[in-house]
Design a protein around this motif. Structure first.
Motif, PDB file in Angstrom:
ATOM      1  N   SER A   1     -15.697  -7.576   6.174  1.00  0.00           N
ATOM      2  CA  SER A   1     -16.694  -8.086   7.113  1.00  0.00           C
ATOM      3  C   SER A   1     -17.935  -8.519   6.355  1.00  0.00           C
ATOM      4  O   SER A   1     -18.160  -8.095   5.237  1.00  0.00           O
ATOM      5  CB  SER A   1     -17.104  -6.991   8.109  1.00  0.00           C
ATOM      6  OG  SER A   1     -16.022  -6.559   8.859  1.00  0.00           O
TER       7      SER A   1
ATOM      8  N   ASP B   1     -15.926   4.959   9.484  1.00  0.00           N
ATOM      9  CA  ASP B   1     -16.386   3.665   9.981  1.00  0.00           C
ATOM     10  C   ASP B   1     -15.551   2.505   9.436  1.00  0.00           C
ATOM     11  O   ASP B   1     -15.511   1.441  10.044  1.00  0.00           O
ATOM     12  CB  ASP B   1     -17.868   3.453   9.670  1.00  0.00           C
ATOM     13  CG  ASP B   1     -18.757   4.351  10.520  1.00  0.00           C
ATOM     14  OD1 ASP B   1     -18.434   4.541  11.703  1.00  0.00           O
ATOM     15  OD2 ASP B   1     -19.765   4.859   9.990  1.00  0.00           O
ATOM     16  N   ILE B   2     -14.878   2.706   8.325  1.00  0.00           N
ATOM     17  CA  ILE B   2     -13.984   1.665   7.797  1.00  0.00           C
ATOM     18  C   ILE B   2     -12.892   1.379   8.824  1.00  0.00           C
ATOM     19  O   ILE B   2     -12.652   0.227   9.202  1.00  0.00           O
ATOM     20  CB  ILE B   2     -13.379   2.077   6.439  1.00  0.00           C
ATOM     21  CG1 ILE B   2     -14.487   2.179   5.385  1.00  0.00           C
ATOM     22  CG2 ILE B   2     -12.297   1.082   6.005  1.00  0.00           C
ATOM     23  CD1 ILE B   2     -14.033   2.797   4.074  1.00  0.00           C
ATOM     24  N   ALA B   3     -12.226   2.429   9.300  1.00  0.00           N
ATOM     25  CA  ALA B   3     -11.174   2.261  10.309  1.00  0.00           C
ATOM     26  C   ALA B   3     -11.759   1.711  11.603  1.00  0.00           C
ATOM     27  O   ALA B   3     -11.138   0.872  12.262  1.00  0.00           O
ATOM     28  CB  ALA B   3     -10.460   3.586  10.559  1.00  0.00           C
TER      29      ALA B   3
ATOM     30  N   LEU C   1     -19.580  -0.909   3.115  1.00  0.00           N
ATOM     31  CA  LEU C   1     -18.728  -1.007   4.303  1.00  0.00           C
ATOM     32  C   LEU C   1     -18.212  -2.433   4.464  1.00  0.00           C
ATOM     33  O   LEU C   1     -17.042  -2.650   4.780  1.00  0.00           O
ATOM     34  CB  LEU C   1     -19.500  -0.562   5.551  1.00  0.00           C
ATOM     35  CG  LEU C   1     -18.713  -0.541   6.860  1.00  0.00           C
ATOM     36  CD1 LEU C   1     -17.510   0.405   6.780  1.00  0.00           C
ATOM     37  CD2 LEU C   1     -19.629  -0.162   8.022  1.00  0.00           C
TER      38      LEU C   1
ATOM     39  N   VAL D   1     -14.386  -0.288  12.015  1.00  0.00           N
ATOM     40  CA  VAL D   1     -14.674  -1.716  11.870  1.00  0.00           C
ATOM     41  C   VAL D   1     -13.378  -2.518  11.870  1.00  0.00           C
ATOM     42  O   VAL D   1     -13.295  -3.579  12.499  1.00  0.00           O
ATOM     43  CB  VAL D   1     -15.514  -1.999  10.605  1.00  0.00           C
ATOM     44  CG1 VAL D   1     -15.602  -3.493  10.313  1.00  0.00           C
ATOM     45  CG2 VAL D   1     -16.906  -1.398  10.753  1.00  0.00           C
ATOM     46  N   ARG D   2     -12.355  -2.024  11.218  1.00  0.00           N
ATOM     47  CA  ARG D   2     -11.064  -2.731  11.225  1.00  0.00           C
ATOM     48  C   ARG D   2     -10.508  -2.830  12.641  1.00  0.00           C
ATOM     49  O   ARG D   2      -9.957  -3.863  13.027  1.00  0.00           O
ATOM     50  CB  ARG D   2     -10.078  -2.037  10.294  1.00  0.00           C
ATOM     51  CG  ARG D   2     -10.430  -2.259   8.831  1.00  0.00           C
ATOM     52  CD  ARG D   2      -9.489  -1.546   7.899  1.00  0.00           C
ATOM     53  NE  ARG D   2      -9.844  -1.829   6.514  1.00  0.00           N
ATOM     54  CZ  ARG D   2      -9.508  -1.064   5.500  1.00  0.00           C
ATOM     55  NH1 ARG D   2      -8.772   0.026   5.686  1.00  0.00           N
ATOM     56  NH2 ARG D   2      -9.871  -1.388   4.269  1.00  0.00           N
TER      57      ARG D   2
ATOM     58  N   HIS E   1     -15.378  -2.932   1.976  1.00  0.00           N
ATOM     59  CA  HIS E   1     -14.157  -2.202   2.349  1.00  0.00           C
ATOM     60  C   HIS E   1     -13.444  -2.812   3.554  1.00  0.00           C
ATOM     61  O   HIS E   1     -12.233  -2.614   3.710  1.00  0.00           O
ATOM     62  CB  HIS E   1     -14.467  -0.739   2.648  1.00  0.00           C
ATOM     63  CG  HIS E   1     -14.740   0.091   1.438  1.00  0.00           C
ATOM     64  ND1 HIS E   1     -13.801   0.369   0.475  1.00  0.00           N
ATOM     65  CD2 HIS E   1     -15.872   0.715   1.037  1.00  0.00           C
ATOM     66  CE1 HIS E   1     -14.328   1.115  -0.471  1.00  0.00           C
ATOM     67  NE2 HIS E   1     -15.594   1.348  -0.154  1.00  0.00           N
ATOM     68  N   THR E   2     -14.172  -3.514   4.403  1.00  0.00           N
ATOM     69  CA  THR E   2     -13.575  -4.018   5.641  1.00  0.00           C
ATOM     70  C   THR E   2     -13.366  -5.519   5.663  1.00  0.00           C
ATOM     71  O   THR E   2     -12.742  -6.046   6.590  1.00  0.00           O
ATOM     72  CB  THR E   2     -14.450  -3.645   6.849  1.00  0.00           C
ATOM     73  OG1 THR E   2     -15.740  -4.245   6.691  1.00  0.00           O
ATOM     74  CG2 THR E   2     -14.578  -2.137   6.988  1.00  0.00           C
TER      75      THR E   2
ATOM     76  N   ARG F   1     -12.551  -5.468  14.516  1.00  0.00           N
ATOM     77  CA  ARG F   1     -12.137  -6.815  14.103  1.00  0.00           C
ATOM     78  C   ARG F   1     -10.789  -7.194  14.699  1.00  0.00           C
ATOM     79  O   ARG F   1     -10.575  -8.339  15.101  1.00  0.00           O
ATOM     80  CB  ARG F   1     -12.114  -6.910  12.585  1.00  0.00           C
ATOM     81  CG  ARG F   1     -13.504  -6.904  11.962  1.00  0.00           C
ATOM     82  CD  ARG F   1     -13.448  -6.809  10.444  1.00  0.00           C
ATOM     83  NE  ARG F   1     -12.569  -7.785   9.852  1.00  0.00           N
ATOM     84  CZ  ARG F   1     -12.960  -8.851   9.173  1.00  0.00           C
ATOM     85  NH1 ARG F   1     -14.241  -9.079   8.985  1.00  0.00           N
ATOM     86  NH2 ARG F   1     -12.086  -9.682   8.659  1.00  0.00           N
TER      87      ARG F   1
ATOM     88  N   LEU G   1     -21.629  -6.699  10.598  1.00  0.00           N
ATOM     89  CA  LEU G   1     -21.795  -5.259  10.790  1.00  0.00           C
ATOM     90  C   LEU G   1     -23.095  -4.954  11.526  1.00  0.00           C
ATOM     91  O   LEU G   1     -23.128  -4.097  12.411  1.00  0.00           O
ATOM     92  CB  LEU G   1     -21.738  -4.530   9.450  1.00  0.00           C
ATOM     93  CG  LEU G   1     -20.400  -4.621   8.719  1.00  0.00           C
ATOM     94  CD1 LEU G   1     -20.496  -3.970   7.352  1.00  0.00           C
ATOM     95  CD2 LEU G   1     -19.274  -4.018   9.539  1.00  0.00           C
TER      96      LEU G   1
END
Length: 131
Positions: A12, A42-44, A6, A46-47, A9-10, A50, A17
């Protein structure tokens, strides 16, 4: 996916996280081996977290109001009774101020680039600075 995936992918950090999870804006399922497990959605999430943090939202504000911003919610969906219009007005004013600042910076950078391109100089040889 595991927390490291994760993070990759993000963009972060794993630490961020874990902080998001501790603050209640992100959740995971613990596997039998104790590892955190996240979903592709969860990718979307977290984006989005952020993005909101980058414009001045606190994690507490995100935790309280994020359900209203989730994709798939329409205007007919009920809004939490704690969601105050004043909060939205204040955040919109903050964002408008940031947009004005960004427009000033963009104009200055554009002008500087034009001058550097015409003169063939570098910023170090150009005496103009920010006010």
């Amino acid at each position: 996916m595991r927390i490291g995936e994760l993070a990759t992918h993000t963009g972060s950090s794993v630490r961020a996280l874990r902080h998001y999870e501790h603050a209640g804006v992100l959740s995971s399922v613990r596997q039998d081996n104790g590892y955190r497990w996240f979903t592709p959605e969860d990718i979307a999430r977290v984006r989005l977290i952020r993005m909101f943090v980058s414009v001045g939202f606190t994690l507490d504000e995100i935790r309280r109001f994020a359900p209203c911003w989730q994709e798939g919610r329409g205007p007919e969906d009920p809004v939490d009774a704690e969601v105050a219009p004043e909060f939205y007005r204040r955040k919109l004013a903050d964002i408008d101020a940031q947009l004005r600042d960004l427009q000033i910076i963009r104009a200055r950078l554009t002008a500087q680039l034009g001058e550097l391109t015409l003169a063939g100089s570098t910023c170090a040889s150009h005496p103009k600075g920010l006010p």
